[in-house]
Design an enzyme around this catalytic site. Sequence first.
Site, mmCIF file in Angstrom:
data_model
loop_
_atom_site.group_PDB
_atom_site.id
_atom_site.type_symbol
_atom_site.label_atom_id
_atom_site.label_comp_id
_atom_site.label_asym_id
_atom_site.label_seq_id
_atom_site.Cartn_x
_atom_site.Cartn_y
_atom_site.Cartn_z
ATOM 1 N N ARG A 197 0.832 -1.211 0.000
ATOM 2 C CA ARG A 197 0.000 0.000 0.000
ATOM 3 C C ARG A 197 0.868 1.262 0.000
ATOM 4 N NH1 ARG A 197 -3.867 1.535 3.374
ATOM 5 N NH2 ARG A 197 -2.693 0.883 5.188
ATOM 6 N N MET B 207 -11.525 4.946 -3.454
ATOM 7 C CA MET B 207 -11.858 3.875 -2.530
ATOM 8 C C MET B 207 -10.621 3.096 -2.064
ATOM 9 S SD MET B 207 -14.806 4.452 -1.823
ATOM 10 C CE MET B 207 -16.309 5.244 -2.333
ATOM 11 N N ASN C 10 -10.596 15.420 1.096
ATOM 12 C CA ASN C 10 -11.487 14.301 0.772
ATOM 13 C C ASN C 10 -12.927 14.773 0.946
ATOM 14 O OD1 ASN C 10 -12.308 11.583 0.247
ATOM 15 N ND2 ASN C 10 -12.646 11.314 2.450
ATOM 16 N N HIS D 123 -16.733 13.234 1.936
ATOM 17 C CA HIS D 123 -17.329 12.043 2.550
ATOM 18 C C HIS D 123 -18.828 12.279 2.716
ATOM 19 C CE1 HIS D 123 -17.505 8.430 5.002
ATOM 20 N NE2 HIS D 123 -18.288 9.112 5.823
HETATM 21 C C1 GAR Z 1 -19.405 10.353 -3.232
HETATM 22 O O1 GAR Z 1 -20.659 10.254 -2.621
HETATM 23 C C2 GAR Z 1 -18.320 10.526 -2.190
HETATM 24 O O2 GAR Z 1 -18.719 11.318 -1.106
HETATM 25 C C3 GAR Z 1 -18.111 9.097 -1.763
HETATM 26 O O3 GAR Z 1 -18.156 8.359 -2.952
HETATM 27 C C4 GAR Z 1 -18.999 9.027 -3.868
HETATM 28 C C5 GAR Z 1 -18.225 9.240 -5.143
HETATM 29 O O4 GAR Z 1 -19.040 9.778 -6.130
HETATM 30 N N1 GAR Z 1 -16.878 8.926 -1.081
HETATM 31 C C6 GAR Z 1 -16.718 8.095 -0.059
HETATM 32 O O5 GAR Z 1 -17.606 7.386 0.365
HETATM 33 C C7 GAR Z 1 -15.330 8.087 0.519
HETATM 34 N N2 GAR Z 1 -15.345 7.468 1.805
HETATM 35 P P1 GAR Z 1 -18.427 10.365 -7.453
HETATM 36 O O6 GAR Z 1 -17.453 9.311 -7.993
HETATM 37 O O7 GAR Z 1 -19.599 10.544 -8.359
HETATM 38 O O8 GAR Z 1 -17.743 11.664 -7.128
#
Ligand code: GAR
Length: 230
Positions: free
Chosen positions: A81, A106, A123, A125
């Site tokens: 990682r 992710m 970030n 969230h």
């Molecule tokens: C979004 O809802 C973001 O907040 C979430 O993934 C989605 C990505 O959408 N992120 C997480 O959950 C991180 N822990 P997108 O690819 O359409 O921007």
Amino acid sequence: MSGSTGKGKVRERLRVGLLASGRGSNLQAIIDAIEAGTLPAQIVAVFSNKKEAPALERARRHAIHDVFLDPKPFINQPDGRMDYDRLVLEELRKHDVDLLLLAGYMRIVTPVLINAMPNRIMNIHPSLLPSFPGLEVQKKAIEWGAKITGCTVHFVSEGVDEGPIIIQAAVPILENDTPETLAARILAEEHKIYPQAVTLYAEGRLRVNGRRVYLSGMSDVPPPSVISPT
Ligand code: GAR
């Protein structure tokens, strides 16, 4: 940061790099704000750990350099990682990135990146942190019986979803919400607050002190509270 270099030369716009694993709607919101002239920055590259991520395709459509960084060679390696993040860091340096945005990325970011870019990684969230860190958080918020959730833009620190909070939006949870309907309303707010946070950064209006992020030039009038249910 953008602005004067102090040597009589005006530096070019803030150079933003973005890491995404999926659909890239937050990337699109940032691109739209830049193209609308409200966000004084440029996205110099979009990186993904997924070859087929729609985010990469969005970048290409806007003539933004896109890079797939294959995680496979690092799987089951002792420092896999961290070594993957060394590769990411190398790419960021190659593109002279000032600010890195995680947008639906992710993977957990390691200290390799965090220590190299303190308070220079953001970030987004989909919950009101510190409530509901982690994954499937819209479902968790509904199951918990929360009446209000939302989204958070924060700087990235070593604890997952724990870094200093820059901006949040509150979203009421309705009785008939499913994780999908709730996620859609939260996402609409994400698309507002992520460009806003990056704009504040680009304008040099964020100052971090411990856990707290101070914003200059904001209104002193408190915004209305969100009560749910009304
Ligand atoms: C979004 O809802 C973001 O907040 C979430 O993934 C989605 C990505 O959408 N992120 C997480 O959950 C991180 N822990 P997108 O690819 O359409 O921007």
